[in-house]
Design a protein around this motif. Structure first.
Motif, PDB file in Angstrom:
ATOM      1  N   MET A   1       0.744  -1.280  -0.210  1.00 16.07           N
ATOM      2  CA  MET A   1       0.188  -0.173   0.071  1.00 16.07           C
ATOM      3  C   MET A   1       0.909   1.333  -0.017  1.00 16.07           C
ATOM      4  N   ASN A   2       0.518   2.011  -0.481  1.00 20.79           N
ATOM      5  CA  ASN A   2       1.043   3.598  -0.913  1.00 20.79           C
ATOM      6  C   ASN A   2       1.310   4.331   0.694  1.00 20.79           C
ATOM      7  N   GLU A   3       2.665   4.409   0.968  1.00 21.40           N
ATOM      8  CA  GLU A   3       3.046   4.843   2.268  1.00 21.40           C
ATOM      9  C   GLU A   3       2.635   6.466   2.686  1.00 21.40           C
ATOM     10  N   THR A   4       2.567   7.044   1.464  1.00 21.03           N
ATOM     11  CA  THR A   4       2.204   8.471   1.551  1.00 21.03           C
ATOM     12  C   THR A   4       0.809   8.599   1.740  1.00 21.03           C
ATOM     13  N   LEU A   5      -0.076   7.760   1.161  1.00 23.61           N
ATOM     14  CA  LEU A   5      -1.336   7.826   1.296  1.00 23.61           C
ATOM     15  C   LEU A   5      -1.921   7.471   2.900  1.00 23.61           C
ATOM     16  N   ILE A   6      -1.212   6.384   3.387  1.00 21.58           N
ATOM     17  CA  ILE A   6      -1.306   5.829   4.674  1.00 21.58           C
ATOM     18  C   ILE A   6      -0.930   6.987   5.653  1.00 21.58           C
ATOM     19  N   LYS A   7      -0.071   7.763   5.409  1.00 25.68           N
ATOM     20  CA  LYS A   7       0.303   8.743   6.459  1.00 25.68           C
ATOM     21  C   LYS A   7      -0.699   9.806   6.321  1.00 25.68           C
ATOM     22  N   MET A   8      -1.170  10.041   4.881  1.00 27.49           N
ATOM     23  CA  MET A   8      -2.275  11.066   4.812  1.00 27.49           C
ATOM     24  C   MET A   8      -3.675  10.849   5.636  1.00 27.49           C
ATOM     25  N   GLY A   9      -3.722   9.464   5.501  1.00 20.19           N
ATOM     26  CA  GLY A   9      -5.003   8.826   6.213  1.00 20.19           C
ATOM     27  C   GLY A   9      -4.834   9.139   7.717  1.00 20.19           C
ATOM     28  N   GLN A  10      -3.719   8.739   8.378  1.00 20.88           N
ATOM     29  CA  GLN A  10      -3.437   8.866   9.694  1.00 20.88           C
ATOM     30  C   GLN A  10      -3.613  10.350  10.087  1.00 20.88           C
ATOM     31  N   ARG A  11      -3.058  11.355   9.357  1.00 12.65           N
ATOM     32  CA  ARG A  11      -3.070  12.511   9.888  1.00 12.65           C
ATOM     33  C   ARG A  11      -4.702  13.080   9.606  1.00 12.65           C
ATOM     34  N   ALA A  12      -5.495  12.634   8.583  1.00 12.97           N
ATOM     35  CA  ALA A  12      -6.831  13.057   8.558  1.00 12.97           C
ATOM     36  C   ALA A  12      -7.642  12.439   9.765  1.00 12.97           C
ATOM     37  N   GLN A  13      -7.359  11.306  10.078  1.00 11.98           N
ATOM     38  CA  GLN A  13      -8.014  10.894  11.173  1.00 11.98           C
ATOM     39  C   GLN A  13      -7.820  11.677  12.621  1.00 11.98           C
ATOM     40  N   ALA A  14      -6.486  11.965  12.613  1.00 15.79           N
ATOM     41  CA  ALA A  14      -5.981  12.928  13.837  1.00 15.79           C
ATOM     42  C   ALA A  14      -6.880  14.355  13.630  1.00 15.79           C
ATOM     43  N   ALA A  15      -6.730  14.726  12.676  1.00 17.33           N
ATOM     44  CA  ALA A  15      -7.494  16.144  12.362  1.00 17.33           C
ATOM     45  C   ALA A  15      -9.122  15.929  12.834  1.00 17.33           C
ATOM     46  N   GLU A  16      -9.561  14.833  12.306  1.00 16.07           N
ATOM     47  CA  GLU A  16     -11.175  14.710  12.402  1.00 16.07           C
ATOM     48  C   GLU A  16     -11.422  14.588  13.846  1.00 16.07           C
ATOM     49  N   GLN A  17     -10.333  14.125  14.884  1.00 17.71           N
ATOM     50  CA  GLN A  17     -10.635  13.872  16.215  1.00 17.71           C
ATOM     51  C   GLN A  17     -10.669  15.339  16.848  1.00 17.71           C
ATOM     52  N   ASP A 179       0.247  13.744  -6.151  1.00 19.08           N
ATOM     53  CA  ASP A 179       0.595  12.714  -7.224  1.00 19.08           C
ATOM     54  C   ASP A 179      -0.726  12.022  -7.985  1.00 19.08           C
ATOM     55  N   THR A 180      -0.659  12.560  -9.259  1.00 19.78           N
ATOM     56  CA  THR A 180      -2.024  12.292 -10.039  1.00 19.78           C
ATOM     57  C   THR A 180      -1.998  11.249 -10.749  1.00 19.78           C
ATOM     58  N   SER A 181      -1.069  10.230 -10.648  1.00 21.83           N
ATOM     59  CA  SER A 181      -0.910   9.043 -11.539  1.00 21.83           C
ATOM     60  C   SER A 181      -2.193   7.929 -10.992  1.00 21.83           C
ATOM     61  N   HIS A 182      -2.435   7.149 -12.123  1.00 24.38           N
ATOM     62  CA  HIS A 182      -3.467   6.248 -11.875  1.00 24.38           C
ATOM     63  C   HIS A 182      -3.466   5.353 -10.798  1.00 24.38           C
ATOM     64  N   GLU A 183      -1.763   5.151 -10.558  1.00 22.75           N
ATOM     65  CA  GLU A 183      -1.730   3.914  -9.570  1.00 22.75           C
ATOM     66  C   GLU A 183      -2.230   4.536  -8.152  1.00 22.75           C
ATOM     67  N   THR A 184      -1.788   5.887  -7.850  1.00 21.47           N
ATOM     68  CA  THR A 184      -2.409   6.442  -6.748  1.00 21.47           C
ATOM     69  C   THR A 184      -3.813   6.587  -6.626  1.00 21.47           C
ATOM     70  N   ALA A 185      -4.277   7.114  -7.615  1.00 20.50           N
ATOM     71  CA  ALA A 185      -5.743   7.107  -7.580  1.00 20.50           C
ATOM     72  C   ALA A 185      -6.607   5.573  -7.228  1.00 20.50           C
ATOM     73  N   GLY A 186      -5.805   4.458  -7.651  1.00 21.37           N
ATOM     74  CA  GLY A 186      -6.059   3.208  -7.220  1.00 21.37           C
ATOM     75  C   GLY A 186      -6.195   2.877  -5.948  1.00 21.37           C
ATOM     76  N   ASP A 187      -4.789   3.317  -5.552  1.00 22.08           N
ATOM     77  CA  ASP A 187      -4.419   3.166  -4.131  1.00 22.08           C
ATOM     78  C   ASP A 187      -5.461   3.886  -3.064  1.00 22.08           C
ATOM     79  N   LEU A 188      -6.046   4.722  -3.560  1.00 22.51           N
ATOM     80  CA  LEU A 188      -6.876   5.710  -2.828  1.00 22.51           C
ATOM     81  C   LEU A 188      -8.376   4.983  -2.821  1.00 22.51           C
ATOM     82  N   MET A 189      -8.462   4.456  -3.787  1.00 22.49           N
ATOM     83  CA  MET A 189      -9.906   3.529  -3.631  1.00 22.49           C
ATOM     84  C   MET A 189      -9.904   2.458  -2.897  1.00 22.49           C
TER      85      MET A 189
END
Length: 413
Positions: A1-17, A179-189
Motif C-alpha cells: 500500500m502507498n505509504e504516503t497515502l497511509i500517512k495522509m489517512g492517519q493525519r486526516a483521522q487525527a484532524a477529524e478527532q 501525485d496524480t498517477s492512476h496508481e495512486t488513484a487506485g490506492d486511494l480507492m
C-alpha cells in the motif's frame, strides 16, 4: 500500500478527532477567515491557474471552461465559504429523542462521516467547496484532483491549509494528493482503513471507474444526461426560455439539459421556434426521424440518447404521448435532473411521481440542480444513487446518525 497515502489517512483521522471538539462558532469563524485569505491570495491563485490553462490550450472549450479560475470565480468561492458559515451546523443537531418502556432515553444525533476522499477532474472549485462543507460538518477530507488542474488545486489547498494553521486549527482537515498517477488513484480507492467514504466528481467515465474499482464505500455522483419534455399543454414562450437556459447557460456542467423531448401535438408548431433559438446560441441539433422531418438536423444515433455531451449539442425526439416521454426518460436518464414544461397540473404531478431521478422539475430549468441554488451554500456533488444521499449533497448529507442511549441501571430480561 502507498505509504504516503497511509500517512495522509492517519493525519486526516487525527484532524477529524480535533474537529469533533470544535463548537459551531469556532468553525464559522474559521470559514470566514478562510474566505478572507482566499481573496487575499487571488493573484497567486490566478497565476497558478494560468500555468494549468497554458498546458490545456489544445483542450476542448467545455474542459477549459471548468478549469478556468478568474477573479470572479475566486469571489464566488469565497462567497461560498461565507454562506456555509451562516448555515446551521448539522453536527449540533438532534434529530429526535424518546423514552422506551424500560425508561431508557434514546437520542438520534447527527455525527460526521469521518474521513472523506474525493476524486475529481479539472474543476478547481471543488477544492474549496469540499473544504468548506467537510470542515463545517466535522469531517476531514483528502482530495485528489486531475493532473490538468494540479497547480490551481495546490494553490487553493495551500491557502486553506495555511489559514487553518494560522488559526491554530488542524490543517490536515484538508489534504491534497499531488501525485496524480492512476496508481495512486487506485490506492486511494482501497484505503479502507482510513477513508470512511469516497466520492467521485466528474464525467461518467471517472465515476464508473471508481464505482467498479473501489473497495471503500462510494457515493456515486455527477453524470447528467438530463432531459426536458415539452408537453402538449406547454406554453411556447416558457418552453423556449427554459430549454435555451438549460442547454446554453453553461453547457459543460452536469445539470445542463442534453435531450429535448416534444409531444407530437405541438412539435410542428414549437420545434422550429425552439430549434432557431438554440441554433442562435450555436447548438448542434441531432434528431430522430420525426424531428428531422420538421426541422433539418443531423440524425441522432442510438448512442446519442445515452450520451452526456457537456457541449453545445442537443438530441431531439418527438414522442407520441406523455407516457412515451416518461418511458424514454427513465430508460436513458442517468437519474440526475429532468423537467417537464406544461400547464396541465395533473401531467406535472404525474411527471414528478413517475420520473426516477434525483431532481424532477415542473416549468423550471435543470440548471437549478446545484447546492448553492438549493440553499446549501455549496455542494460536495450531486448524488444520482439512492443510498445514503440523493441529489445535491450539502452539510447534512455529509453526516450520519449515532444513537446515544442513557439509562439509570437498566438490564434486559
Amino acid at each position: 500500500m502507498n505509504e504516503t497515502l497511509i500517512k495522509m489517512g492517519q493525519r486526516a483521522q487525527a484532524a477529524e478527532q480535533e474537529l469533533m471538539l470544535l463548537d459551531t462558532a469556532a468553525k464559522n469563524q474559521a470559514l470566514l477567515q478562510m474566505a478572507q485569505d482566499l481573496l487575499a491570495a487571488k493573484e497567486e491563485i490566478i497565476a497558478a491557474n494560468q500555468l494549468d490553462m497554458q498546458q490545456a490550450v489544445d483542450m476542448p472549450k467545455k474542459f477549459t471552461d471548468r478549469l478556468l479560475i478568474n477573479e470572479k470565480r475566486i469571489e464566488d468561492m469565497a462567497a461560498g465559504l461565507k454562506t456555509v458559515a451562516q448555515l446551521p451546523d448539522p453536527v449540533a443537531k438532534i434529530d429526535r429523542g424518546w423514552y422506551t418502556a424500560d425508561g431508557l432515553q434514546i437520542l438520534q444525533k447527527r455525527v460526521p462521516l469521518g474521513v472523506i476522499g474525493i476524486i475529481f477532474e479539472a474543476r478547481p472549485n471543488v477544492t474549496v467547496d469540499a473544504a468548506a462543507l467537510t470542515f463545517k460538518s466535522g469531517n476531514a477530507v483528502i482530495l485528489r484532483g486531475g493532473k490538468e488542474a494540479l497547480h490551481t488545486n495546490a494553490a487553493l489547498a495551500n491557502v486553506l491549509r495555511q489559514s487553518l494553521s494560522d488559526q491554530d486549527l488542524p490543517k490536515d482537515s484538508v489534504q491534497l494528493i499531488t501525485d496524480t498517477s492512476h496508481e495512486t488513484a487506485g490506492d486511494l480507492m482501497h484505503l479502507n482503513d482510513y477513508l470512511d467514504v469516497l466520492i467521485p466528481r466528474g464525467g461518467r467515465g471517472l465515476i464508473q471507474r471508481v464505482v467498479k474499482t473501489a473497495t471503500v464505500p462510494v457515493i456515486e455522483t455527477g453524470a447528467g444526461n438530463c432531459h426536458i419534455y415539452v408537453d402538449k399543454d406547454a406554453q411556447l414562450e416558457m418552453a423556449q426560455a427554459i430549454v435555451v437556459n438549460a442547454k446554453v447557460q453553461r453547457p459543460s456542467v452536469c445539470n445542463a439539459a442534453e435531450k429535448l423531448l416534444i409531444h407530437q401535438d405541438v412539435a410542428a408548431a414549437y420545434l422550429p421556434v425552439l430549434a432557431k433559438s438554440l441554433r442562435a446560441h450555436g447548438v448542434e441539433l441531432r434528431g430522430d426521424e420525426r424531428a428531422q422531418a420538421i426541422v433539418d438536423m443531423q440524425p441522432a444515433t442510438d448512442a446519442d440518447w445515452d450520451t452526456e455531451y457537456n457541449d453545445l449539442i442537443m438530441a431531439v425526439k418527438v414522442v407520441d404521448s406523455f407516457d412515451d416521454a416518461v418511458k424514454h426518460i427513465n430508460a436513458h436518464s442517468t437519474h440526475h435532473s429532468e423537467a417537464i414544461i406544461t400547464d396541465n397540473l395533473a401531467s406535472g404531478q404525474a411527471f414528478l411521481n413517475r420520473i426516477n431521478s434525483a431532481c424532477v422539475y415542473i416549468n423550471a430549468s435543470t440548471r437549478f440542480t446545484d447546492g448553492s441554488q438549493f440553499g446549501f451554500g455549496a455542494e460536495i456533488g450531486i448524488s444520482t444513487q439512492k443510498l445514503h444521499a440523493r441529489g445535491p449533497m450539502g452539510l447534512e448529507q455529509l453526516t450520519t446518525i449515532k444513537y446515544q442511549i442513557i439509562g439509570n441501571g437498566q438490564i434486559r430480561h
